[in-house]
Design a protein around this motif. Structure first.
Motif, PDB file in Angstrom:
ATOM      1  N   PHE A 250       0.832  -1.215   0.000  1.00 48.76           N
ATOM      2  CA  PHE A 250       0.000   0.000   0.000  1.00 48.76           C
ATOM      3  C   PHE A 250       0.867   1.266   0.000  1.00 48.76           C
ATOM      4  O   PHE A 250       0.927   2.030   0.981  1.00 48.76           O
ATOM      5  CB  PHE A 250      -0.969  -0.011   1.186  1.00 48.76           C
ATOM      6  CG  PHE A 250      -1.994  -1.097   1.064  1.00 48.76           C
ATOM      7  CD1 PHE A 250      -3.005  -1.003   0.119  1.00 48.76           C
ATOM      8  CD2 PHE A 250      -1.925  -2.237   1.846  1.00 48.76           C
ATOM      9  CE1 PHE A 250      -3.944  -2.015  -0.028  1.00 48.76           C
ATOM     10  CE2 PHE A 250      -2.855  -3.259   1.706  1.00 48.76           C
ATOM     11  CZ  PHE A 250      -3.864  -3.151   0.766  1.00 48.76           C
ATOM     12  N   THR A 265      -5.217   2.190   5.211  1.00 49.47           N
ATOM     13  CA  THR A 265      -5.640   0.811   4.905  1.00 49.47           C
ATOM     14  C   THR A 265      -5.463  -0.088   6.129  1.00 49.47           C
ATOM     15  O   THR A 265      -6.211  -1.040   6.311  1.00 49.47           O
ATOM     16  CB  THR A 265      -4.868   0.260   3.689  1.00 49.47           C
ATOM     17  OG1 THR A 265      -3.493   0.587   3.821  1.00 49.47           O
ATOM     18  CG2 THR A 265      -5.393   0.818   2.385  1.00 49.47           C
ATOM     19  N   TRP A 290     -10.639  -2.135   0.487  1.00 50.75           N
ATOM     20  CA  TRP A 290      -9.614  -1.190   0.004  1.00 50.75           C
ATOM     21  C   TRP A 290      -9.755  -0.956  -1.489  1.00 50.75           C
ATOM     22  O   TRP A 290      -9.475   0.140  -1.978  1.00 50.75           O
ATOM     23  CB  TRP A 290      -8.198  -1.609   0.426  1.00 50.75           C
ATOM     24  CG  TRP A 290      -7.560  -2.776  -0.277  1.00 50.75           C
ATOM     25  CD1 TRP A 290      -7.375  -4.019   0.233  1.00 50.75           C
ATOM     26  CD2 TRP A 290      -6.990  -2.808  -1.602  1.00 50.75           C
ATOM     27  NE1 TRP A 290      -6.746  -4.830  -0.688  1.00 50.75           N
ATOM     28  CE2 TRP A 290      -6.497  -4.103  -1.818  1.00 50.75           C
ATOM     29  CE3 TRP A 290      -6.866  -1.871  -2.630  1.00 50.75           C
ATOM     30  CZ2 TRP A 290      -5.883  -4.495  -3.012  1.00 50.75           C
ATOM     31  CZ3 TRP A 290      -6.259  -2.257  -3.818  1.00 50.75           C
ATOM     32  CH2 TRP A 290      -5.769  -3.559  -3.996  1.00 50.75           C
ATOM     33  N   TYR A 294      -9.775   2.689  -2.777  1.00 51.76           N
ATOM     34  CA  TYR A 294      -8.518   3.169  -3.384  1.00 51.76           C
ATOM     35  C   TYR A 294      -8.094   2.405  -4.640  1.00 51.76           C
ATOM     36  O   TYR A 294      -7.044   2.702  -5.207  1.00 51.76           O
ATOM     37  CB  TYR A 294      -7.367   3.060  -2.365  1.00 51.76           C
ATOM     38  CG  TYR A 294      -7.688   3.639  -1.010  1.00 51.76           C
ATOM     39  CD1 TYR A 294      -7.944   4.997  -0.859  1.00 51.76           C
ATOM     40  CD2 TYR A 294      -7.733   2.829   0.133  1.00 51.76           C
ATOM     41  CE1 TYR A 294      -8.234   5.537   0.382  1.00 51.76           C
ATOM     42  CE2 TYR A 294      -8.030   3.357   1.378  1.00 51.76           C
ATOM     43  CZ  TYR A 294      -8.286   4.706   1.500  1.00 51.76           C
ATOM     44  OH  TYR A 294      -8.577   5.239   2.711  1.00 51.76           O
TER      45      TYR A 294
END
Ligand SMILES: Cc1cc2nc3c(=O)[nH]c(=O)nc-3n(C[C@H](O)[C@H](O)[C@H](O)COP(=O)(O)OP(=O)(O)OC[C@H]3O[C@@H](n4cnc5c(N)ncnc54)[C@H](O)[C@@H]3O)c2cc1C
Length: 365
Positions: A250, A265, A290, A294
């Motif tokens: 991430f 996250t 997530w 995103y």
């Protein structure tokens, strides 16, 4: 047996611990070093908005940053400065100490100087081991793609306090070099896909014109790390184990910045672990969650990196010139620094898109 074992006391692990403990889970964090935030490996440049979201008030800010100067491979400089600061350089060890304090205040048990190398003894586990990859291997995760980096702090007064500098080109193949303002000087460094980063830093300090002004500045010992560039893993959860932060990939593939999205996250992972244990929700809700928040942004940032990786130096020169003259580079700093989709679209709307065609085709085929 604790409800949640968090392996790694970096920003992601501690953020997960704060959220899970706040929700009422019994949480233990194990961190192999005797102190959090040490040894340092990060530059500490983050968005002010992200920092505000993570800590509210009390962020350990060293400098507020209003813009950047980017040097093209041929050495041409483009400076973009906004009226207001959008970014900040933080004191990373102090940031982690504050997260640790909040995790403990919420009721998490944090054990320092303890390395986890077991494979059981938890109801759920959050893998926040950074780029170490030991836990990832043990539980069958992919290893995030990462490239080596080296940095050094220089004591100097010869720097602009509100500006970050970025250098594209052959000194840092496949990535970039940077100068970031600190309290008593600057932090310079680079990551690269080929060669030895520290040697390249030394070469730049010796030969690269914008860095030659630092000749004679007192230097810290160099420090090292790995910058994650490949974006999130395809599978970020295996059984009762969830990978967050660098371990989950991430990190923005464009800049290598992973603090803010890593913390966001990780908090999401903590909420999923809580609902899994208390309401029987599926633990793979993390992957869906997530991606919904995103996923598109990560896809765009990954594509941008792929395109950049395939560009020749002359193309980078042409594209930068086109982005600057069309105003797209100046506009880009108005957009979100963490979710960069909008800024990337704005760049693509400019006539620089024509210069990008060959690299886009190479990235696709
Ligand atoms: C050179 C460089 C510059 C960077 N600059 C920036 C920047 O300016 N801005 C930005 O946003 N991001 C930056 N990043 C990225 C950022 O540092 C990471 O994304 C961030 O630290 C990830 O947090 P994390 O908690 O996932 O991992 P980490 O911060 O790496 O923390 C992982 C922790 O887990 C511990 N650990 C590992 N294995 C075990 C184990 N088995 N048992 C117990 N403990 C264990 C480690 O000791 C460590 O403390 C940079 C990275 C590098 C390498």
């Amino acid at each position: 047996m604790k409800d949640l074992l968090v392996v790694g006391g970096g920003p992601a692990g501690l953020s997960a611990a704060i959220e899970a403990a706040r929700l009422g889970l019994e949480v233990e964090v194990v961190e192999e070093h005797a102190e959090v935030g040490i040894p340092e490996h990060c530059t500490g440049l983050v968005s002010l908005m992200g920092m505000h979201e993570i800590l509210g008030t009390g962020a350990p800010i060293i400098r507020e940053v209003k813009g950047f100067r980017v040097y093209s491979p041929s050495g041409k400089a483009y400076t973009v400065r906004g009226a207001e600061a959008k970014a900040a350089v933080i004191d990373r060890p102090a940031f982690e100490r504050e997260l640790l304090r909040r995790a403990e205040t919420n009721g998490a048990l944090v054990t320092l100087g303890a390395r986890f190398d077991g494979d059981g003894g938890f109801k759920t586990l959050i893998n926040a081991e950074g780029t170490a990859s030991r836990i990832s291997r043990r539980f069958g995760f992919e290893i995030p793609k990462a490239i080596p980096a080296a940095q050094v702090d220089l004591e100097t007064r010869d720097f602009e306090e509100d500006l970050v500098e970025i250098y594209l080109g052959s000194y840092a193949p496949g990535f970039f070099a940077w100068t970031v303002p600190r309290r008593e000087g600057v932090r310079v460094g680079l990551a690269c896909q080929e060669g030895i980063p520290l040697k390249k830093v030394e070469t730049m300090l010796e030969k690269f014109e914008p860095w030659r002004r630092f000749a004679g500045a007192r230097r810290s010992r160099p420090f090292f790390g790995k910058v994650v560039t490949g974006g999130p893993l395809k599978r970020t959860q295996r059984g009762r184990v969830i990978a967050v932060g660098d371990a989950g990939g991430f990190v923005k593939p464009t800049t290598g910045g992973g603090v803010v999205l890593g913390c966001f996250t990780a908090r999401l992972a903590a909420r999923v672990a809580y609902r899994f244990l208390s309401e029987g929700e599926r633990i793979d809700a993390f992957g869906t969650g997530w991606r919904r928040l995103y996923g598109r942004e990560f896809k765009l940032m990954k594509l941008a990196r792929k395109v950049y990786d395939r560009m020749e130096c002359e193309e980078v020169d042409r594209v930068l010139e086109a982005l600057y003259t069309s105003g797209a580079l100046t506009d880009a700093i108005r957009y979100d620094m963490d979710l960069q989709g909008k800024a990337l679209w704005r760049l693509l709307e400019s006539r620089a898109i024509f210069s990008l065609v060959p690299s886009v085709l190479r990235a696709i085929f």
